[in-house]
Design an enzyme around this catalytic site. Structure first.
Site, short mmCIF file in Angstrom:
data_model
loop_
_atom_site.label_atom_id
_atom_site.label_comp_id
_atom_site.label_asym_id
_atom_site.label_seq_id
_atom_site.Cartn_x
_atom_site.Cartn_y
_atom_site.Cartn_z
N GLY A 1 0.78 -1.23 0.00
CA GLY A 1 0.00 0.00 0.00
C GLY A 1 0.81 1.28 0.00
O GLY A 1 0.24 2.37 -0.03
N GLN A 2 2.13 1.18 0.00
CA GLN A 2 2.91 2.42 0.02
C GLN A 2 2.64 3.23 -1.23
O GLN A 2 2.35 2.68 -2.29
CB GLN A 2 4.42 2.14 0.08
CG GLN A 2 4.91 1.68 1.40
CD GLN A 2 4.93 0.19 1.44
OE1 GLN A 2 4.27 -0.48 0.63
NE2 GLN A 2 5.66 -0.36 2.39
N LYS A 3 2.81 4.51 -1.07
CA LYS A 3 2.49 5.41 -2.16
C LYS A 3 3.28 5.04 -3.42
O LYS A 3 2.75 5.06 -4.54
CB LYS A 3 2.82 6.84 -1.75
CG LYS A 3 2.01 7.83 -2.53
CD LYS A 3 1.67 9.07 -1.72
CE LYS A 3 0.47 9.73 -2.35
NZ LYS A 3 -0.31 10.50 -1.43
#
Lengths: 185, 1325
Positions: free
Chosen positions: A69-71
């Protein structure tokens, strides 16, 4: 009868359902996946790629994809949309208030993806066990879920650590998908 | 009491409620459910009404039928007697008796068309049929409900003849549609929507019996003739009956026949099914299903199943002896269907009877029929499964607890370690006693043997079937036997594997691709089911790695993509089957092999399959190095394009050290020697892109091998190697240049290790490779190599320079154009290379090329082509020194040689020369050094150059290939465009270059030529001409001429016009005829199209032309014309006189016919155009007797002594036009007077001459001409007669017509002379 045909047939025959778990970083996606896969959840570090797990449920074979889910990874999400039947969107119910706006924007832009058209959407309001966690109703309001007209959706408050309500949520999403895809069986 | 039963098999739940849903969400759900896009890409809702319409279109017939049947039923009830059916039939109850059969047929046809349309619609779903699921109910149920009612009525009426006819005529479309649905979606799914009430059983059986041609001993007479179109209907009825046979009641209780003493229901159905089992069409499948359903009924299983099985087995064996494929097919299918559907306990007692059938696999009849073999393999598998208790092998590898519920039920503290999988095996091995407890019947040996042999079958479908069978059987076997089978499969792979010649690795050239494919499929099936135990992986993986690159040469191509695909399936199954630590030892091999295949395979489906397998491994195993990045870069879509996969993605992935050497090795050793030359070219380019990643690797590891291979005896090897060496060397040089160094050739041991060996290749290239088989490819590669080396500033050592020049020059005289192009490129590169070294091209070389283009008797035309091409690539000093001579030679070569033998008239040479001239001119104007000299040269040659190009535009030479001149014209048009661009480039502020600009006359001439070419008959030429015309008109500022604005108004810049489309171009270009300066050329082009050959071209061009001239005034008005509406014309001081038909006709005669005398290419079409203008009255409306007389003379001159039938006939039609198409004397249709009496006299004269000409043709030596002219004359006389009935010459003409009709014009011409003279006398005034 090449591999690609075989895969397509297998998906039909073995009643496979493809579910994608997405959400902002640290929402608890991998914890949920490991919990429902019966694995140890004590050591989990940020997911940098993706995990696929296969589980049986009610005669269906769930292929669950957990994508980080990291940018920096979010732009890759698009690669995983192909043939997705269900989407599990995980929210950290005890997150910082400013992150909910981010969460809402990501979710709504995700739903405009053509390749996700028709996928059932389950929102897990995770970390209900933490003090200060918002209720699923409050989160539904914050994420403006009412505005979603394009997908079947359902929000379920849960806790990956205690395992509460995970089954309820997964049951909804599988039932909803199976009604749509495998209505005849 | 209701007898409706929901069958267990068809349970469906259509409730729309959403579990645990709030109301708002229910609304959302409903909205989404109504959204047609909900179910995937192609929406069906758009067509749902089509099916409703279809059903509605049949409704009147069905209603009528229903009403009639209802009436009939009442009669039947009142007094049902034995002969009732006959009365009914004789009474003409059937609907269509009073309808004309033709009308009925037409109606059926229209219906069939509608239904055919619906079928096509369904076919679109063949690939993703489940998309239909949501709509099946809507499609099937209304239809079935209708049939259900009608069939029960038919049953009650009980008239078999009537029933059969109903099915054939009324139900057929509906049944056909149902069949098509079952074909697209599969019968198992569609059947679920069929009605399944007990009450339907007898009606459906009755209907099917009625349409059956069965000749039962029971007295059923043969009824409906075997109707070939009815098989779909019978199949659907059999399917329906098979569903109805599942009703859970004792059939005796529903059997109405037992009271009257007829056969029991079961027997009737059984007899019917047995009958259809040997049908040649698809009914046998329905019959097999029906038999299975019937025989597995509780009330029939004990009594009927054993007999049925023995019967079918016996028949199957005996039908082999008869050689009856159809019968055997049915029996085998029935057996395997029963073995699948019946319970094991029922089958066990009789299964021994089935097994002998499996031995049939060796019969020649079966050996030659893939379907029979497949059925036998299926039967063997199912028989084998009957022998074995259904159980999941305890010993199988299980990756862990996979039940979602159980995982979640086990509370928070439970945590399974991934190692559980291996524990599991240990556990299962622990209770061995249970494991080995049951004994495996010996019969299974033969079953397994059939399946293992099936893996090596020559047909894919059988291998696949066998692989699935093995998976299922092994699942029920004990550990040791299961492992034996795995070992046997590995043994199959090892079969015929030889040791590679170098002693390392394997040589797969002798193995059977089928065996490998089947074995891989079986391994994948076993792995997927967890039956390939982890400790066997070490045995299997090395073979799979080989299979991933399996490629067997077969002459000029190779086979093996199916094996590679199956190997991908194995890898995919591994990913799903095993825990990461089990795969770990094999990861690096599997990963690199999969990556290489997904990027560098030739076939798109293999690249995609490997990519899918890789992705699965990355996601499930997580061990593959850089997996995520590679999956992102090399996804399903990205690998779809081979060029991109090789040149971009593979290069990107090779940046990871784990994959670098694997990719380089695969490209250099496999792709580079591939049988497909385009693969070799692609591989060479890929190596160039791979070079910068690791320069040392390329020069140390790859180049030395390639240098050895460059002289290989094998064409593929030396071709690929030569290409690759050149590309790599250039890439090495570029990398050095980027790094700041000049050239890399002097560094370290490069000179000895790389430069000298490569130079040596060129210096000592064996001539036999260049001239023998595949010499063209080799030459091409060598020229490419020279080009690249020259571009890479190759150090000129030893004899390299002269050897390279020799090779390049020799390539110019080859026949293959690709080789010539490569040679020309090499010459150009060598020339620039010399420039760098400050040494010009050798004078001798230049002389050889100049000699080559010379037009000499006995000159080699291929050499001329190549030399012309090469001269165009020269740059630098040589142009200063010998520019004049080069230009002169090329301009000579560009001219059509009229006075020499045709062998010198080589269109390709001229085209190449024109192209070379254009490129030289471009070089000269762009060259920055020594500008003055170059400009002087350019200025000096420019006038002649343009004259040459104009001459080239008129090159209409033809040979056996057709209009070869079109290549030259095309090159000339492009050359003019280039010249115009030059002016544009240098035009501003540089007054010296203006000197090269064209004169205004030339610009007008060029625009006219382009207009002409833009309406000619070849699509490609119109396209080129249109594009060039638009470019010079709009993009080139200096291209000014009088009328440019006017032309621009007619051809607007943004006109969306497809010049190659004859439908658009002619209408668009027609108004340009109004511009006098372009009228003649445009008309010439148009005329050629009107007289063209292809039907659409002629139609569109003539239609546009007629429409345009009909819109024109006939003659110029006496007064100045009224103001024109067009703004452009208002702007001008004195608007040009408006275009008239008269002007067109004048141009046609004076500028086209008169200037193309005896040039058939133009003159015949002109005659046709004249005929067209007579036909639409345009010639008559021009009203100029002088012009007419001139035209007649021109036409007479054109056909004079012609022996061309086409021209003669065209001329005859024009003469005929002159006779009848000029209007009568005194006639005045335009209201502007016909002129004085002298004019009338002239008209009469014209008509007389034309008539004389026509009559003269009646004794022409060609019968075809005589016949056609007689016909024309007759028509002409008839039309005259119609015009004025009371003409005094009527009697004479009457008899003239009689003569024309009565004479046999095929008689010898000498006998017809008298007839001709009589006609002449009759017709002359």
């Amino acid at each position: 009868m090449g591999l690609l045909t075989v895969l397509k047939k297998l998906k039909q025959k073995e009643k496979e359902i493809r579910i994608l778990i997405l959400g902002l970083d640290n929402a608890g996606k991998t914890t949920i996946l490991k919990r429902i896969n019966g694995e140890d959840i004590s050591t989990i570090s940020p997911t940098l790629g993706f995990n696929i797990k296969t589980l049986d449920y009610n005669g269906y074979k769930l292929n669950i994809w957990d994508v980080g889910g990291q940018k920096s990874i979010r732009s890759y999400w698009r690669n995983y949309f192909e043939q997705t039947d269900g989407l599990v969107w995980v929210v950290d119910s005890a997150d910082r208030p400013d992150r909910f706006a981010d969460c809402k924007a990501e979710l709504h832009s995700l739903l405009t993806e053509e390749r996700l058209a028709g996928a059932s959407l389950l929102i897990f309001a995770n970390k209900q066990d933490l003090p200060g966690a918002l209720s699923s109703e409050e989160i539904a309001k914050l994420l403006d879920l009412k505005a979603i007209q394009t997908h079947h959706w359902q929000i379920v408050g849960c806790s990956a650590v205690t395992g509460d309500n995970l089954l309820t949520g997964m049951d909804w999403v599988v039932t909803d998908i199976s009604k749509r895809i495998y209505m005849l069986d | 009491m209701t007898r409706e039963i929901m069958l267990a098999a068809a349970q469906r739940d259509h409730e729309d409620s959403v579990a645990a849903g709030s109301t708002g969400e229910k609304e959302a759900a409903a909205a989404a459910a109504a959204d047609p896009n909900d179910c995937g890409p192609p929406s069906f809702f758009a067509h749902a009404d089509l099916f409703a319409t279809l059903l509605a279109s049949l409704a009147p017939d069905l209603d009528k039928l229903q009403a009639q049947l209802e009436g009939q039923r009442t009669i039947g009830k009142e007094g049902r007697s034995e002969d009732a059916p006959a009365v009914v039939d004789g009474g003409g109850v059937m609907m269509d008796h009073n309808v004309d059969p033709a009308t009925a047929d037409a109606k059926t046809c229209a219906q069939d068309r509608q239904f055919a349309q619906a079928r096509e619609l369904l076919d679109a779903y063949q690939e993703q049929p489940w998309l239909l699921d949501a709509h099946l109910e809507q499609l099937v149920q209304p239809t079935m409900a209708r049939l259900q009612v009608l069939m029960s009525l038919l049953y009650e009426v009980g008239d078999a003849v009537l029933t059969a006819r109903c099915v054939r005529e009324t139900f057929r479309p509906l049944l056909g549609l149902l069949y098509h649905l079952s074909k697209v979606r599969g019968h198992k799914t569609v059947i679920k929507f069929f009605p399944h009430e007990v009450a339907d059983l007898e009606p459906v059986l009755f209907v099917l019996e009625s349409v059956t041609t069965m000749n039962k001993a029971g007295g059923t007479v043969p009824r409906a003739s075997s109707d070939s179109q009815l098989w779909e209907g019978r199949y659907v009825l059999l399917l329906w009956l098979s569903l109805l046979s599942m009703v859970p009641f004792d059939l005796k209780t529903v059997d109405s026949g037992t009271e009257t003493g007829g056969d029991p229901l079961v027997d009737r159905i059984m007899a019917l099914a047995k009958h259809y089992l040997s049908s040649v069409s698809k009914e046998y499948e329905g019959a097999a299903l029906l038999l299975m359903r019937l025989a597995t009924r509780k009330d029939a299983a004990v009594t009927h199943l054993p007999d049925l099985v023995s019967w079918a087995a016996q028949e199957a064996i005996s039908s082999v002896a008869n050689g009856d494929v159809f019968r055997q097919r049915g029996f085998l299918l029935a057996l395997s269907t029963i073995c699948k559907g019946a319970r094991r306990e029922l089958l066990l007692p009789v299964i021994d009877k089935v097994l002998p059938c499996c031995a049939l696999v060796d019969e020649p009849l079966v050996q030659h029929n893939a379907l029979l073999r497949k059925l036998l393999v299926k039967l063997a598998q199912r028989a084998g499964l009957v022998y074995l208790k259904p159980r999941a092998a305890k010993w199988r590898y299980d990756r862990g607890n996979r039940s979602l519920e159980r995982n979640l039920a086990g509370t928070a503290t439970v945590s399974l370690t991934p190692a559980q999988g291996s524990n599991h095996i240990a556990d299962s091995c622990a209770d061995d006693d249970d494991e080995e407890d049951f004994d495996v019947p010996e019969e299974l040996d033969s079953v397994v043997e059939i399946l293992l042999n099936g893996l090596r079958d020559r047909d894919t479908i059988i291998r696949w079937s066998a692989a699935k069978g093995i998976g299922r059987i092994v699942n029920r076997l004990p550990h040791n036997l299961g492992q034996d089978i795995v070992l046997s499969i590995v043994a199959l792979l090892e079969e015929d594997v030889l040791v590679a010649p170098d002693g390392k690795g394997h040589d797969l050239s002798q193995v059977s691709d089928s065996t490998w494919h089947g074995s891989c499929l079986a391994l994948a099936e076993l792995a997927r089911r967890g039956l390939l135990l982890p400790d066997r992986l070490g045995d299997v993986v090395p073979w799979i790695l080989l299979a991933l690159k399996f490629d067997q040469r077969r002459g000029a191509h190779s086979i093996g993509s199916h094996v590679r695909d199956a190997a991908c399936y194995v890898c995919w199954s591994f990913a799903r089957a095993y825990a990461p630590e089990i795969i770990a030892p094999f990861v690096s091999d599997l990963a690199s092999a999969l990556v290489v295949v997904s990027l560098c395979d030739r076939e798109v489906n293999i690249r995609r399959a490997a990519s899918a397998a890789f992705q699965e491994n990355v996601g499930r195993q997580g061990l593959f190095p850089h997996g995520i990045d590679i999956v992102t870069a090399a996804d399903y879509f990205a690998v779809g394009n081979r060029t991109a996969a090789f040149l971009d993605i593979a290069v990107g992935v090779a940046r990871y050290p784990e994959y670098h050497s694997q990719i380089c090795q695969h490209v250099a050793t496999i792709s580079l020697v591939h049988w497909d030359p385009t693969m070799r070219v692609l591989a060479a380019d890929a190596l160039a892109n791979l070079t910068p990643i690791d320069l040392a690797y390329m020069s140390r590891e790859v180049l030395p091998t390639l240098i050895v291979q460059a002289g290989s005896e094998e064409l593929n090897v030396r071709h690929g190697a030569a290409l690759a060496i050149g590309e790599i060397c250039l890439a090495l040089q570029k990398s050095a240049a980027t790094a700041g160094g000049a050239t890399p050739w002097g560094e370290g041991d490069t000179m000895t290790k790389v430069v000298l060996p490569i130079s040596k290749i060129i210096e000592t290239y064996p001539p036999r490779h260049l001239d023998g088989f595949g010499g063209d490819q080799t030459r091409f590669a060598v020229c490419r190599l020279i080009t690249r080396l020259a571009q890479a500033f190759w150090p000129a050592t030893g004899d390299f320079r002269s050897a390279a020049w020799q090779l390049a020059i020799r390539a110019l005289s080859q026949r293959d154009e690709k080789v010539q192009t490569a040679g020309a490129a090499a010459v150009a590169a060598l020339n620039s290379w010399h420039v760098r070294e400050t040494r010009g091209i050798d004078a001798a070389m230049l002389e050889e090329m100049l000699d080559g283009v010379k037009v000499l008797p006995n000159a080699d035309r291929f050499k001329r082509r190549g030399c012309a091409m090469a001269l165009g690539g020269l740059t630098g000093d040589v142009l200063v020194r010998s520019g004049q001579r080069i230009f002169a030679a090329l301009m000579d070569a560009a001219m059509v040689q009229t006075d020499l033998s045709s062998s010198l008239n080589d269109a390709e040479s001229r085209r190449n020369a024109v192209q070379a001239l254009a490129s030289l001119a471009t070089h000269l104007s762009r060259e920055r050094q020594s500008r003055t000299e170059h400009r002087d040269l350019l200025r000096a040659v420019m006038p002649r150059l343009r004259a040459t190009l104009f001459a080239g535009l008129a090159d209409y030479c033809t040979d056996s290939r057709g209009d070869v001149g079109s290549w030259v014209r095309q090159a000339c048009m492009h050359a003019f465009r280039d010249l115009a661009r030059l002016e544009n480039d240098n035009g501003d502020g540089d007054c010296e270059v203006i000197a090269v600009a064209m004169s205004e006359d030339e610009r007008v001439r060029l625009a006219g030529e382009l207009c002409k070419q833009a309406v000619e008959k070849i699509d490609r030429m119109r396209e080129v001409a249109g594009a060039v015309l638009m470019e010079v008109l709009w993009e080139v500022d200096g291209f000014e001429f009088e009328g440019r604005e006017e032309l621009r108004a007619l051809l607007p810049r943004n006109a969306e016009l497809n010049w190659s489309s004859s439908t658009q171009v002619y209408t668009f270009m027609m108004p340009v005829l109004a511009m006098p300066q372009f009228r003649a050329p445009l008309l010439e082009g148009l005329v050629v199209s009107i007289g063209g050959l292809s039907e659409s071209l002629v139609r569109h061009s003539s239609a546009a032309f007629i429409a345009y001239i009909n819109s024109l005034p006939a003659l110029p008005p006496a007064q100045p014309p009224p103001q024109q509406p067009q703004p452009q014309q208002q702007l001008q001081q004195s608007p040009p006189p408006p275009l008239t038909i008269h002007a067109i006709l004048t141009t046609l005669c004076d500028n086209i016919l008169a200037t193309h005398t005896r040039i058939d290419r133009v003159s015949i079409p002109t005659l046709e155009t004249l005929d067209l203008m007579f036909g639409c009255g345009a010639v008559r409306r021009a009203r100029d007797a002088v012009l007419w007389a001139r035209a007649l003379t021109l036409v007479q001159a054109e056909v004079f002594r012609s022996r061309d039938v086409k021209k003669l006939l065209a001329g005859a039609k024009v003469f005929c036009g002159f006779v009848v198409g000029l209007g009568r004397e005194g006639e005045n249709d335009d209201g502007d007077g016909g002129g004085g009496g002298g004019v009338e006299q002239a008209v009469v004269e014209v008509r007389r001459k034309a008539l004389a000409q026509l009559v003269g043709y009646l004794a022409h030596p060609y019968p075809k001409v005589r016949r056609a002219v007689a016909e024309l004359l007759y028509l002409a006389l008839t039309s005259e007669e119609n015009d004025d009935v009371d003409d005094e010459g009527m009697d004479e003409e009457e008899s003239a017509q009689d003569i024309l009709l009565a004479t046999d014009w095929d008689l010898p011409a000498t006998q017809l002379k008298d007839t001709r003279d009589r006609l002449k006398a009759l017709l002359s005034p």
